[in-house]
Design an enzyme around this catalytic site. Structure first.
Site, PDB file in Angstrom:
ATOM      1  N   ASP A  31      -9.335  -9.716   8.807  1.00 30.06           N
ATOM      2  CA  ASP A  31      -8.866  -8.403   7.974  1.00 30.06           C
ATOM      3  C   ASP A  31     -10.051  -7.344   8.943  1.00 30.06           C
ATOM      4  OD1 ASP A  31      -6.395  -7.191   7.679  1.00 30.06           O
ATOM      5  OD2 ASP A  31      -7.785  -6.614   5.372  1.00 30.06           O
TER       6      ASP A  31
ATOM      7  N   ARG B  52       2.148 -12.327  -0.544  1.00 27.90           N
ATOM      8  CA  ARG B  52       0.988 -12.724   0.217  1.00 27.90           C
ATOM      9  C   ARG B  52       0.164 -13.582  -0.339  1.00 27.90           C
ATOM     10  NH1 ARG B  52      -1.490  -8.789   3.875  1.00 27.90           N
ATOM     11  NH2 ARG B  52      -0.333  -7.075   4.662  1.00 27.90           N
TER      12      ARG B  52
ATOM     13  N   TYR C  33      -1.467  -3.834  -7.409  1.00 28.70           N
ATOM     14  CA  TYR C  33      -1.471  -4.507  -5.941  1.00 28.70           C
ATOM     15  C   TYR C  33      -2.417  -4.608  -4.446  1.00 28.70           C
ATOM     16  CZ  TYR C  33       0.632  -6.584  -2.276  1.00 28.70           C
ATOM     17  OH  TYR C  33       1.201  -7.458  -1.160  1.00 28.70           O
TER      18      TYR C  33
ATOM     19  N   CYS D  20       0.881  -7.846  11.873  1.00 27.01           N
ATOM     20  CA  CYS D  20       0.745  -7.957  13.597  1.00 27.01           C
ATOM     21  C   CYS D  20       0.085  -8.746  13.483  1.00 27.01           C
ATOM     22  CB  CYS D  20       0.320  -6.246  13.578  1.00 27.01           C
ATOM     23  SG  CYS D  20       1.733  -5.267  13.792  1.00 27.01           S
TER      24      CYS D  20
ATOM     25  N   SER E  73      -1.310  -3.858  10.132  1.00 28.78           N
ATOM     26  CA  SER E  73      -1.005  -4.406   9.214  1.00 28.78           C
ATOM     27  C   SER E  73       0.197  -5.328   9.411  1.00 28.78           C
ATOM     28  CB  SER E  73      -0.843  -3.522   8.155  1.00 28.78           C
ATOM     29  OG  SER E  73      -2.326  -2.643   7.781  1.00 28.78           O
TER      30      SER E  73
ATOM     31  N   LYS F 295     -10.145  -2.274   2.043  1.00 23.70           N
ATOM     32  CA  LYS F 295      -9.470  -1.236   2.779  1.00 23.70           C
ATOM     33  C   LYS F 295      -9.861   0.136   1.923  1.00 23.70           C
ATOM     34  CE  LYS F 295      -6.939  -3.767   4.919  1.00 23.70           C
ATOM     35  NZ  LYS F 295      -5.717  -3.994   5.177  1.00 23.70           N
TER      36      LYS F 295
ATOM     37  N   HIS G 228     -10.500  -2.477  11.507  1.00 24.70           N
ATOM     38  CA  HIS G 228      -9.263  -3.280  11.602  1.00 24.70           C
ATOM     39  C   HIS G 228      -9.080  -4.245  11.380  1.00 24.70           C
ATOM     40  CE1 HIS G 228      -4.924  -3.742   9.422  1.00 24.70           C
ATOM     41  NE2 HIS G 228      -5.757  -4.410   9.374  1.00 24.70           N
TER      42      HIS G 228
ATOM     43  N   LYS H 247      -2.918 -10.568  12.616  1.00 26.81           N
ATOM     44  CA  LYS H 247      -4.288 -11.233  12.551  1.00 26.81           C
ATOM     45  C   LYS H 247      -5.139 -12.320  12.310  1.00 26.81           C
ATOM     46  CE  LYS H 247      -5.332  -6.996  10.278  1.00 26.81           C
ATOM     47  NZ  LYS H 247      -4.676  -6.929  10.256  1.00 26.81           N
TER      48      LYS H 247
ATOM     49  N   ARG I  11       0.597  -1.359   0.236  1.00 27.45           N
ATOM     50  CA  ARG I  11       0.069  -0.172  -0.195  1.00 27.45           C
ATOM     51  C   ARG I  11       0.473   1.101  -0.035  1.00 27.45           C
ATOM     52  NH1 ARG I  11      -1.784   1.096   4.575  1.00 27.45           N
ATOM     53  NH2 ARG I  11      -0.996  -0.996   5.301  1.00 27.45           N
TER      54      ARG I  11
HETATM   55  P1  GTP Z   1      -3.024  -8.421   7.240  1.00 32.73           P
HETATM   56  O1  GTP Z   1      -3.430  -8.612   6.314  1.00 32.73           O
HETATM   57  O2  GTP Z   1      -1.535  -7.057   6.510  1.00 32.73           O
HETATM   58  O3  GTP Z   1      -3.776  -6.654   7.634  1.00 32.73           O
HETATM   59  O4  GTP Z   1      -1.560  -8.468   8.621  1.00 32.73           O
HETATM   60  P2  GTP Z   1      -2.109  -9.589   9.599  1.00 32.73           P
HETATM   61  O5  GTP Z   1      -2.749  -8.574  10.710  1.00 32.73           O
HETATM   62  O6  GTP Z   1      -3.225 -10.606   9.156  1.00 32.73           O
HETATM   63  O7  GTP Z   1      -0.562 -10.441  10.151  1.00 32.73           O
HETATM   64  P3  GTP Z   1      -0.435 -12.009   9.911  1.00 32.73           P
HETATM   65  O8  GTP Z   1      -1.095 -12.773  10.855  1.00 32.73           O
HETATM   66  O9  GTP Z   1      -0.607 -12.218   9.126  1.00 32.73           O
HETATM   67  O10 GTP Z   1       1.278 -11.638  10.610  1.00 32.73           O
HETATM   68  C1  GTP Z   1       2.261 -10.965  10.243  1.00 32.73           C
HETATM   69  C2  GTP Z   1       3.316 -11.537  10.298  1.00 32.73           C
HETATM   70  O11 GTP Z   1       3.327 -11.509  11.927  1.00 32.73           O
HETATM   71  C3  GTP Z   1       3.079 -12.807  10.031  1.00 32.73           C
HETATM   72  O12 GTP Z   1       4.595 -12.909   9.310  1.00 32.73           O
HETATM   73  C4  GTP Z   1       3.405 -13.874  11.142  1.00 32.73           C
HETATM   74  O13 GTP Z   1       4.148 -14.707  11.035  1.00 32.73           O
HETATM   75  C5  GTP Z   1       4.122 -13.323  12.099  1.00 32.73           C
HETATM   76  N1  GTP Z   1       2.927 -13.203  13.259  1.00 32.73           N
HETATM   77  C6  GTP Z   1       1.792 -13.127  13.355  1.00 32.73           C
HETATM   78  N2  GTP Z   1       1.624 -13.589  14.969  1.00 32.73           N
HETATM   79  C7  GTP Z   1       2.202 -14.201  15.413  1.00 32.73           C
HETATM   80  C8  GTP Z   1       2.762 -13.797  16.736  1.00 32.73           C
HETATM   81  O14 GTP Z   1       2.092 -14.290  18.077  1.00 32.73           O
HETATM   82  N3  GTP Z   1       4.071 -13.647  17.611  1.00 32.73           N
HETATM   83  C9  GTP Z   1       4.934 -13.520  16.274  1.00 32.73           C
HETATM   84  N4  GTP Z   1       6.172 -13.884  16.870  1.00 32.73           N
HETATM   85  N5  GTP Z   1       5.124 -13.195  14.803  1.00 32.73           N
HETATM   86  C10 GTP Z   1       3.734 -13.115  14.677  1.00 32.73           C
HETATM   87  C1  SPV Z   2      -2.626  -4.558   4.910  1.00 30.84           C
HETATM   88  O1  SPV Z   2      -2.079  -3.683   4.869  1.00 30.84           O
HETATM   89  O2  SPV Z   2      -3.986  -4.220   6.162  1.00 30.84           O
HETATM   90  C2  SPV Z   2      -3.137  -6.098   4.161  1.00 30.84           C
HETATM   91  C3  SPV Z   2      -2.582  -6.117   3.593  1.00 30.84           C
HETATM   92  O3  SPV Z   2      -4.577  -6.174   4.982  1.00 30.84           O
HETATM   93  S1  SPV Z   2      -3.458  -4.630   2.365  1.00 30.84           S
HETATM   94  O4  SPV Z   2      -4.771  -5.145   1.341  1.00 30.84           O
HETATM   95  O5  SPV Z   2      -2.744  -4.666   1.010  1.00 30.84           O
HETATM   96  O6  SPV Z   2      -4.284  -3.560   2.275  1.00 30.84           O
HETATM   97 MN    MN Z   3      -5.636  -5.672   6.666  1.00 30.15          MN
END
Ligand code: GTP
Ligand code: SPV
Ligand code: MN
Length: 587
Positions: free
Chosen positions: A280, A372, A202, A255, A253, A211, A231, A257, A74
């Site tokens: 998400d 992704r 993208y 972190c 993002s 979003k 979010h 979810k 983004r």
């Molecule tokens: P968006 O799709 O961008 O909104 O992200 P999201 O919040 O869904 O994040 P996602 O669950 O995909 O995790 C992002 C990164 O953080 C990945 O590389 C995970 O492996 C890592 N991660 C997720 N949960 C944990 C956790 O509990 N501990 C650690 N150390 N890393 C984590």
């Molecule tokens: C985020 O960045 O929080 C995402 C991926 O979930 S995107 O759809 O590119 O915004």
């Molecule tokens: Mn997101």
């Protein structure tokens, strides 16, 4: 060729007609969302080099896509909220006058689809028949967008059915143009329910249901219509006795979810089960029983690949084993995919996300850190059946969280709703690869919505405070941090499935059956209150470290929070200023 319209809705037809006249595509393709259409468009995408067919024995129905290296995340600096006044967009958004921005972007789009096809994508955000649901029509010249939208939303005729002859659908125009970062704009016109996106191809920049509509326009509509667009993931916790508790969690993002939403409880909790409602986005509103109800407006997952493996997220690995599009990961010689943190040894050779030869000796990463996967939610082995419930699920707990190497304890519960809103408003997190720029820097990301709030953040906080009055049973509000580190930069907490131990405490707090200790930050579990049984090498001393509240660190944190308060000062609800003073007094 304008194609045969798939709807009798004259407002949709007029919008398509108008935009086709502007963009001048050679063809207009009206998508119907059918399986036959998906197959035909996939063949086209492979022929056009947009998709690579992966090894169908290993990954049935899976395809590979590489975006331009300048177009992998983004772009917050190119994202605009175009309201009549600048104050409506607020200090945290880029703003431009609607007329000016429309003129500029329609100007860029003029003739922009010559020689190309314009796809008309009708889509529904939310379960069919749900009073939460919203319809959008995205016009795009990207086959990648069509095939992704087909998974991420309920795409096709179902959207026209929900719309009927109403005219209140979201209008979205997406033109790739020459995918030039200097000519890239993601512009939102909340008053007109319009989105214009140019110069990118993208993810969050172009899958306009996600979003752009579900959060930026959605948050704006939510304030006027009395609901919330957040979010947040939504999950259901099923106890051994069959009790189901629903939780929504906002982490910025990349972190955690998706990982939290698909959590597999460790052996100690083998009779507990986690169900994914969404990973998400949550749309939430008060139900007639005084509880807060949430739906997931999406129908698929656009998840972070790196770090995903059968230990960290086994349910994601099953979800993406078929009918998945992989974007910007590495490609192996046998047409399999790889990314940093996938199971097993790295491949001896691969093609990296930029299309260059890669070996384990290479200095650069094989997969982009924001690479992704896109998969339909129906692939998820722990998909909650309630994910298609038009009424949504009642939320008992809201959890905020950030990625913080220090300061923030593993978990605490806020004292009440207003305190919870303050804690959400002051969330800080290290920036990730999900957006261009600032990697690793801690910034304030209120409610994980900084990049997604479609109006003035001060008014958004006010809306949160207002919602309390409409809830007889407001969710309890918590804060978590899975990412605290020790002196050697190792994560203190094992995370992933082990987060169940924290979630169990949260659920028990909601049902009034877990203990806590009062601290200046809020209620924190005591040494006995987090079940550590079966967690090898994790001592009581480590738990103490990860739960610790260091007053010196909190002094610095208060100063960092002050930055956001100063930026928003003129717009901040006085309740939040008072909460800050209370916190200072308690510390
Ligand atoms: P968006 O799709 O961008 O909104 O992200 P999201 O919040 O869904 O994040 P996602 O669950 O995909 O995790 C992002 C990164 O953080 C990945 O590389 C995970 O492996 C890592 N991660 C997720 N949960 C944990 C956790 O509990 N501990 C650690 N150390 N890393 C984590
Ligand atoms: C985020 O960045 O929080 C995402 C991926 O979930 S995107 O759809 O590119 O915004
Ligand atoms: Mn997101």
């Amino acid at each position: 060729m304008r194609g045969v319209p798939k709807t009798t809705n004259s407002a949709v037809r007029a919008w398509v007609e108008e935009m086709a006249a502007l963009c001048q595509p050679d063809r207009v393709h009206w998508c119907d969302g059918s399986a036959a259409e998906k197959e035909a468009l996939t063949v086209d995408a492979v022929a056009a080099g947009v998709l690579v067919k992966l090894n169908q024995e290993k990954l049935p129905g899976c395809y590979y896509h590489r975006s331009k290296p300048n177009d992998v995340a983004r772009v917050e600096h190119c994202t605009y909220i175009c309201t009549e006044t600048e104050a409506e967009a607020g200090p945290t958004n880029n703003w431009a006058p609607p007329r000016e921005m429309k003129e500029k972007l329609f100007g860029m789009a003029r003739g922009g689809m010559k020689g190309r096809t314009m796809y008309v994508i009708p889509y529904l955000m939310g379960p069919p028949g749900s009073s939460f649901a919203k319809v959008g029509v995205e016009l795009t010249d990207s086959l990648y967008v069509v095939l992704n939208m087909r998974m991420m939303t309920r795409m096709g005729l179902v959207a026209y059915e929900q719309l009927g002859d109403r005219t209140d659908f979201n209008r979205g125009l997406h033109c790739m143009l020459d995918v030039d970062p200097d000519r890239r704009y993601i512009a939102h016109f909340p008053r007109q329910n319009l989105i214009l996106s140019v110069g990118s191809a993208y993810g969050g920049n172009v899958l306009l249901g996600k979003k752009c509509l579900a959060l930026r326009i959605g948050s704006y509509l939510g304030r006027t219509e009395g609901w919330m667009a957040e979010h947040m993931l939504i999950l259901g916790v099923e106890s051994p006795s069959g009790e189901r508790t629903y939780v929504a969690a906002a982490f910025p993002s990349a972190c955690g979810k998706t990982n939290f939403a698909m959590l597999v409880p460790p052996a100690r909790f083998k009779d507990w089960k986690i169900w994914t409602v969404g990973d998400d986005i949550a749309w939430m509103r008060p139900g007639s029983d005084g509880r807060l109800y949430a739906i997931n407006p999406e129908a698929g997952y656009f998840g972070v690949a790196p770090g995903t493996n059968s230990q960290t997220n086994p349910n994601a690995m099953r979800t993406i084993a078929q009918n998945t599009i992989y974007t910007n990961v590495a490609l192996t010689p046998d047409l399999d995919v790889w990314w940093e943190g996938k199971d097993g040894e790295p491949p001896r050779e691969a093609i990296d996300w930029q299309g260059r030869p890669w070996t384990p000796a290479s200095k650069e990463k094989a997969a982009h850190p924001n690479s992704r996967f896109t998969a339909p939610m129906t692939n998820n082995p722990v998909l909650a059946p309630e994910a298609s419930d038009p009424e949504g699920v009642p939320i008992s707990a809201i959890i905020f969280g950030g990625r913080r190497a220090s300061t923030l304890p593993l978990v605490f519960q806020t004292f009440d709703w207003v305190h919870g809103v303050f804690v959400g408003a002051t969330v800080g997190s290290e920036m990730t690869a999900a957006a261009v720029g600032g990697l690793g820097q801690v910034r304030r990301d209120p409610m994980a919505m900084l990049p997604f709030c479609g109006y003035n953040m001060g008014d958004y906080f006010r809306h949160w405070l207002q919602m309390r009055k409409r809830l007889k049973y407001p969710p309890r509000i918590f804060h978590v941090n899975w990412f605290r580190k020790d002196g050697d930069h190792h994560f203190l907490w094992p995370g992933f499935g082990e987060n169940m131990r924290v979630l169990k405490w949260i659920v028990d707090r909601c049902h009034g059956r877990a203990n806590a200790i009062e601290t200046p930050l809020g209620w924190v579990p005591g040494p006995q209150d987090i079940d550590l049984e079966g967690l090898e090498d994790f001592t009581a001393e480590k738990l103490q470290k990860v739960l610790n509240i260091d007053i010196e660190e909190w002094r610095r944190e208060l100063l960092m929070q002050e930055e956001l308060f100063l930026e928003l000062y003129a717009f901040l609800p006085k309740e939040l200023i008072f909460q800050r003073e209370l916190l200072i007094a308690r510390l």
